[in-house]
Design a protein around this motif. Structure first.
Motif, short mmCIF file in Angstrom:
data_model
loop_
_atom_site.label_atom_id
_atom_site.label_comp_id
_atom_site.label_asym_id
_atom_site.label_seq_id
_atom_site.Cartn_x
_atom_site.Cartn_y
_atom_site.Cartn_z
N THR A 77 28.28 15.90 -43.45
CA THR A 77 28.13 14.45 -43.43
C THR A 77 28.58 13.79 -44.73
O THR A 77 29.39 12.87 -44.71
N ASP A 78 28.05 14.25 -45.85
CA ASP A 78 28.39 13.61 -47.14
C ASP A 78 29.88 13.70 -47.43
O ASP A 78 30.50 12.73 -47.88
N GLY A 86 36.90 7.15 -49.30
CA GLY A 86 38.09 7.41 -50.10
C GLY A 86 38.13 6.80 -51.48
O GLY A 86 38.99 7.16 -52.28
N ARG A 87 37.23 5.90 -51.79
CA ARG A 87 37.30 5.24 -53.09
C ARG A 87 36.90 6.17 -54.22
O ARG A 87 37.39 6.02 -55.34
N HIS A 93 43.72 11.52 -51.45
CA HIS A 93 44.60 10.64 -50.68
C HIS A 93 45.77 10.21 -51.54
O HIS A 93 45.60 9.81 -52.66
N GLY A 94 46.92 10.30 -50.99
CA GLY A 94 48.10 9.85 -51.71
C GLY A 94 48.90 8.94 -50.83
O GLY A 94 48.43 8.51 -49.79
N GLY A 102 37.33 2.74 -47.26
CA GLY A 102 36.33 1.93 -47.97
C GLY A 102 36.96 0.66 -48.51
O GLY A 102 36.42 -0.43 -48.37
N ALA A 103 38.13 0.79 -49.12
CA ALA A 103 38.84 -0.37 -49.65
C ALA A 103 39.37 -1.26 -48.53
O ALA A 103 39.32 -2.49 -48.61
N GLU A 104 39.89 -0.64 -47.47
CA GLU A 104 40.42 -1.42 -46.34
C GLU A 104 39.31 -2.22 -45.68
O GLU A 104 39.49 -3.41 -45.38
N PHE A 105 38.19 -1.58 -45.40
CA PHE A 105 37.06 -2.29 -44.79
C PHE A 105 36.54 -3.38 -45.72
O PHE A 105 36.17 -4.46 -45.28
N ALA A 106 36.49 -3.10 -47.03
CA ALA A 106 36.01 -4.10 -47.99
C ALA A 106 36.90 -5.33 -47.99
O ALA A 106 36.42 -6.46 -48.08
N ARG A 107 38.21 -5.12 -47.86
CA ARG A 107 39.12 -6.28 -47.81
C ARG A 107 38.81 -7.17 -46.61
O ARG A 107 38.89 -8.38 -46.70
#
Length: 137
Positions: A77-78, A86-87, A93-94, A102-107
């Motif tokens: 899970t973790d 991914g943050r 991730h490249g 995480g960044a996409e959803f935050a946007r």
């Protein structure tokens, strides 16, 4: 400079913010729906790693239905939450890798504390969905 008009107290402000947040965003996110919208193009409808864009990727995607089997029968899970977000795992991730969700959803959600809670709920829902599709080898 004070604005003209009636001011509201902290309790009223919290009530208004709570009302607007509860009507604009679902209390629970469907991991299955989030998966189909955000993940299936690469990972496949059933998590088999055979999504529509897979032939164009420079990486081989694992079958997500066997995450538990590859982790001694325990769903990681973790780790899954960290990978989806991914943050914190940016090195994993490249340019050819998985989006940093995480960044996409935050946007899309916003950059405040309530938005970050919604991002965490989305990622948790995705992780729960992936756990629900686990298969035995």
């Amino acid at each position: 400079m004070k604005r003209p008009g009636r001011s509201i107290g902290p309790a009223m402000f919290a009530a208004i913010v709570g009302l607007s947040a509860s009507s604009a965003y679902p209390a629970d996110y469907s991991g299955s729906e989030l998966y189909q919208l955000n993940c299936a193009n690469c990972h496949g409808v059933y998590g088999e790693g055979d999504g529509a864009v897979t032939p164009d990727l420079s990486v081989v995607l694992l079958d997500l239905r066997y995450l538990s089997a590859r982790n001694d029968g325990e769903f990681p899970t973790d780790f899954v939450i960290d990978v989806i977000d991914g943050r914190e795992m940016r090195a994993a991730h490249g340019p050819d890798g998985m989006p940093v969700w995480g960044a996409e959803f935050a946007r899309s959600e916003g950059l405040d504390e309530a938005a970050e809670a919604r991002v965490a709920e989305k990622i948790a829902a995705l992780s729960e969905f992936l756990e629900s599709i686990q298969q035995q080898p």
